[in-house]
Design an enzyme around this catalytic site. Sequence first.
Site, PDB file in Angstrom:
ATOM      1  N   PRO A   2       0.828  -1.200   0.000  1.00 35.44           N
ATOM      2  CG  PRO A   2      -0.828  -1.592   1.585  1.00 35.44           C
ATOM      3  CD  PRO A   2       0.499  -2.102   1.111  1.00 35.44           C
ATOM      4  CD  GLU A   3       3.130   2.752  -4.312  1.00 34.02           C
ATOM      5  OE1 GLU A   3       3.257   3.920  -4.759  1.00 34.02           O
ATOM      6  OE2 GLU A   3       3.374   1.737  -4.995  1.00 34.02           O
ATOM      7  CE  LYS A  61       5.365   3.883   0.345  1.00 39.86           C
ATOM      8  NZ  LYS A  61       6.344   2.874  -0.101  1.00 39.86           N
ATOM      9  CG  HIS A 134     -11.234 -16.761  10.513  1.00 35.70           C
ATOM     10  ND1 HIS A 134     -11.840 -16.337  11.674  1.00 35.70           N
ATOM     11  CD2 HIS A 134     -10.958 -18.083  10.689  1.00 35.70           C
ATOM     12  CE1 HIS A 134     -11.917 -17.363  12.520  1.00 35.70           C
ATOM     13  NE2 HIS A 134     -11.377 -18.423  11.951  1.00 35.70           N
ATOM     14  NE  ARG A 155       3.047 -11.260   0.440  1.00 39.11           N
ATOM     15  CZ  ARG A 155       3.240 -10.757  -0.774  1.00 39.11           C
ATOM     16  NH1 ARG A 155       3.960  -9.667  -0.944  1.00 39.11           N
ATOM     17  NH2 ARG A 155       2.707 -11.349  -1.827  1.00 39.11           N
ATOM     18  NE  ARG A 211      20.534  14.136  -2.327  1.00 33.72           N
ATOM     19  CZ  ARG A 211      19.635  13.594  -1.504  1.00 33.72           C
ATOM     20  NH1 ARG A 211      19.062  12.450  -1.824  1.00 33.72           N
ATOM     21  NH2 ARG A 211      19.331  14.188  -0.361  1.00 33.72           N
ATOM     22  NE  ARG A 321      12.460  -0.258  -4.167  1.00 35.22           N
ATOM     23  CZ  ARG A 321      11.434  -0.369  -3.343  1.00 35.22           C
ATOM     24  NH1 ARG A 321      10.236  -0.641  -3.837  1.00 35.22           N
ATOM     25  NH2 ARG A 321      11.585  -0.217  -2.049  1.00 35.22           N
TER      26      ARG A 321
END
Length: 338
Positions: A2-3, A61, A134, A155, A211, A321
């Site tokens: 989730p973001e 998040k 559940h 997880r 950067r 990624r």
Amino acid sequence: MPELPEVEVVRGGLAPHVDGRTIERVEVLEQRSLRRQQGGPEAFARTVEGTRVARLERRGKFLWWRLQDAAGQETGQALMTHLGMSGQLRVRTGASVPSPAQASATDGTGAVLLPPPDPAAGEPRGEGPASDPHVHRRVVLHLEGSTLVDFVDQRIFGGLWTSPLVATEDGLPASDGSPDDLLPEDVAGIGRDLLDPSLDRDAAIAVLRTRRAPVKALLLDQSLISGIGNIYADEGLWSARTRYDTPGNALTRGRAVRVLEGTEAVMRRALDVGGTSFDSLYVNVDGRSGYFARSLAAYGREGEPCPRCGGTIRRAVLQQRSCFYCPACQRPLRVSSR
């Protein structure tokens, strides 16, 4: 994972059920979900039980519950929530835990799940099996009025814990809609997000352009700008016609602005339709899935035509990624002298 849009959907869905209510009891079914709690489950229960939820706030998040004592005074502590890869907050009101047979027919709260995405219909494939509300229930918060909040996490990468409140470094409100500058200490090092009106965009753009790291890695740096993960980084870069591996110092100011504006726009569109759900690893507090997976332009679309130019979406790997992009309209940029 989730973001920002998904966590904001959860915050907005959860708030009406918990704001102003007292947490009467904590039920810990899996101690690993409290691994970040100093003092363990006993300290967690001691800090949280009997407190009143003043309000829910979010940065990036991270979601936190501001807590008050019985007299209505702030306790100086926040109940932290991070969903990790598969965490969910599910609300039950005055109902018993469903049987496994009942849970198999619904999502465990009485709401029927949406059918899984159909790749043949252009919907991205799922990223894993659905969580069972559940079997994968890890912590239960019992609130007054027979309201239960389940922390479900297949997880077990997410978790709950408490963190003391500290003042923001810039003295500005801690988050969008916050009444003061207090935020959890564990969030103090997290950058503001693109939906936060207090974000200093000029400063963020300046950092991006100094950067040498790939722009996607910079977007994923939660200390710079929070809330962006793999999905919305790829979608924002596609929107700005910028390759994932473009060095930050190759960005013109105009392109850097377009990257941030494109990423913000795609997150707002996702927020409007409940976020991105490939399966039931992410759902709202009432078990509903988000619909934005059906609107993705690049992420998860390897081998499919680019919606903008018709080129073929490709997948590459950057720092372990997956990165989805269109080589035809997201071309490499060289570092220019400025």
